[in-house]
Scaffold this active site. Structure first.
Site, PDB file in Angstrom:
ATOM      1  CG  PHE A 230      -1.701  -1.260   1.440  1.00 36.56           C
ATOM      2  CD1 PHE A 230      -2.850  -1.556   0.726  1.00 36.56           C
ATOM      3  CD2 PHE A 230      -1.244  -2.191   2.372  1.00 36.56           C
ATOM      4  CE1 PHE A 230      -3.538  -2.744   0.946  1.00 36.56           C
ATOM      5  CE2 PHE A 230      -1.927  -3.380   2.594  1.00 36.56           C
ATOM      6  CZ  PHE A 230      -3.087  -3.655   1.882  1.00 36.56           C
ATOM      7  CG  ASP A 301       0.793   3.262   5.662  1.00 38.45           C
ATOM      8  OD1 ASP A 301      -0.108   3.328   6.525  1.00 38.45           O
ATOM      9  OD2 ASP A 301       1.252   4.268   5.088  1.00 38.45           O
ATOM     10  CB  CYS A 341      -4.675   5.308   9.067  1.00 33.14           C
ATOM     11  SG  CYS A 341      -5.501   4.691   7.588  1.00 33.14           S
TER      12      CYS A 341
END
Length: 400
Positions: A230, A301, A341
């Site tokens: 990613f 990520d 996130c």
């Protein structure tokens, strides 16, 4: 004009009373006075105690976002300038300001607006009706405050194109605020050069919140073979390359992102050892495992797999699967860098999910460090939504 008074139901307002800034529609007993959505109103507890003032929007479940708890405050241009000045002073004391988030919504006591600075360009994201009415004033004050430090802004671009605006009864919009300019902006972070596309890149064009975390991988990447999943526009991959990795593969499903990442590699003269591939990570990792591939460092990520409480269960499956697949590709003694996130994937749940992935992969994890978002995205205690990024570095050991 008389102030509109919003009174809470008895027993409600718990978030406000613990330092939060939101009032939900189901917490409100009455609204007395004439108002238009976006206007400033006073918030009172059930017994008449004044709790602060903020802007109202009856189209939104978050009906009121608090701007101030002070009694004699007036919400005007001077108020906005004080807020902007405070936000900038905080950044000057805590982070490299060449490119940084200058205003982070609730955490800077300006709920619903984000402003990122990329070199000499500002990108504005307005997410709530009340602050939308003030965005031009906020930009004007920000340009003024920065000029006092000899930082001269050459252009401002608005990226208010997030779906959340629809929940506020607003249209999604993007475009120049003021004169047009070249929207490809070159920045330098941790010694790495990037071209940031503020017009068409994700969110505001670049994820500044991982600045310090990208630097944290430098010590584990020298001479190593690295897989960055990613990768978006290549930020972790390029940090690995700058840190002296022997070879790096960055993977992303977006062709636009991969093309931009390759351009960034050329900009840093890393194109010989930092390569990029456009692929679905979930499909690629099992394929690499089947081919007998392995890496010294695997970086995960991913985008937020959940943006609501309702989809957390599915998100857990996604995070567990991607960490399981990533762990199987890490050589014994190598490193896993893994992030979430999503605000709704809380720290305990994320840790539990990674632990389950390690168990499924028959790997032991030794924690090197745990980090959160960079300090230009401050975490305001009691405003839980301001804490969203979880970042781990683990050494991965086979069962022994």
């Amino acid at each position: 004009m008389d102030q509109t008074i919003v009174t809470l139901k008895k027993g409600e307002g718990r978030t406000l009373k613990t330092g939060g800034m939101w009032v939900y529609d189901n917490e409100i007993e009455s609204v007395v006075g004439n108002f238009e959505n976006g206007d400033i109103v006073e918030v009172h507890d059930f017994d008449g105690y004044r709790m602060g003032c903020g802007y109202i929007n009856t189209n939104s479940k978050i009906t009121i976002r608090l701007l101030s708890r002070k009694k004699d405050v007036t919400i005007d241009e001077d108020f906005m300038e004080r807020r902007v000045r405070d936000a900038w002073e905080y950044r000057k004391q805590t982070i490299d300001t060449s490119s940084c988030r200058i205003i982070f919504g609730e955490a800077d006591f300006l709920p619903g607006i984000v402003v990122d600075k990329f070199s000499d360009v500002l990108v504005v994201e307005s997410l709530a009706l009340g602050i939308d009415k003030w965005k031009h004033i906020i930009v004007e004050k920000l340009i003024k405050v920065l000029a006092e430090d000899n930082i001269f802004i050459r252009g401002v671009y608005e990226r208010s194109d997030a779906k959340v605006r629809l929940q506020e009864g607003m249209e999604r919009s993007k475009g120049f605020i003021g004169e047009p300019f070249d929207t490809k902006v070159e920045i330098v972070e941790n010694g790495v050069k990037y071209v940031v596309d503020v017009e068409d890149g994700q969110k505001t064009g670049f994820f500044l919140d991982q600045k310090n975390n990208r630097k944290a991988i430098h010590s584990i990447c020298k001479g190593k073979k690295v897989l960055d999943c990613f990768t978006h526009t290549g930020s972790f991959a390029l940090n690995a390359g700058i840190a002296g990795a022997s070879e790096v593969l960055g993977v992303d499903a977006s062709r636009l992102a991969v093309d931009q990442a390759a351009e960034n590699a050329r900009l840093n003269r890393l194109e010989d050892k930092v390569k990029f591939q456009c692929a679905d990570v979930f499909e690629l990792l099992p394929k690499l495992e089947a081919e007998g591939e392995s890496f010294d460092v695997v970086i995960l990520d991913p985008p937020a797999f959940t943006k609501s409480r309702n989809s957390v269960k599915n998100a857990v499956k996604g995070y567990r699967e991607i960490n399981l697949r990533g762990l199987k590709l890490v050589r014994d003694g190598g490193f896993l860098v893994t992030c979430s996130c999503s605000h709704f994937m809380d720290p305990e749940l994320f840790a539990k999910t990674v632990r389950e992935a390690a168990s499924g992969a028959h790997k032991r994890l030794r924690q090197v460090e745990f980090r959160t978002q960079a300090c230009d995205h401050p975490i305001l205690w009691a405003a839980d939504q301001s804490y969203y990024l979880k970042f781990y570095i683990f050494q991965v050991c086979s069962e022994r």
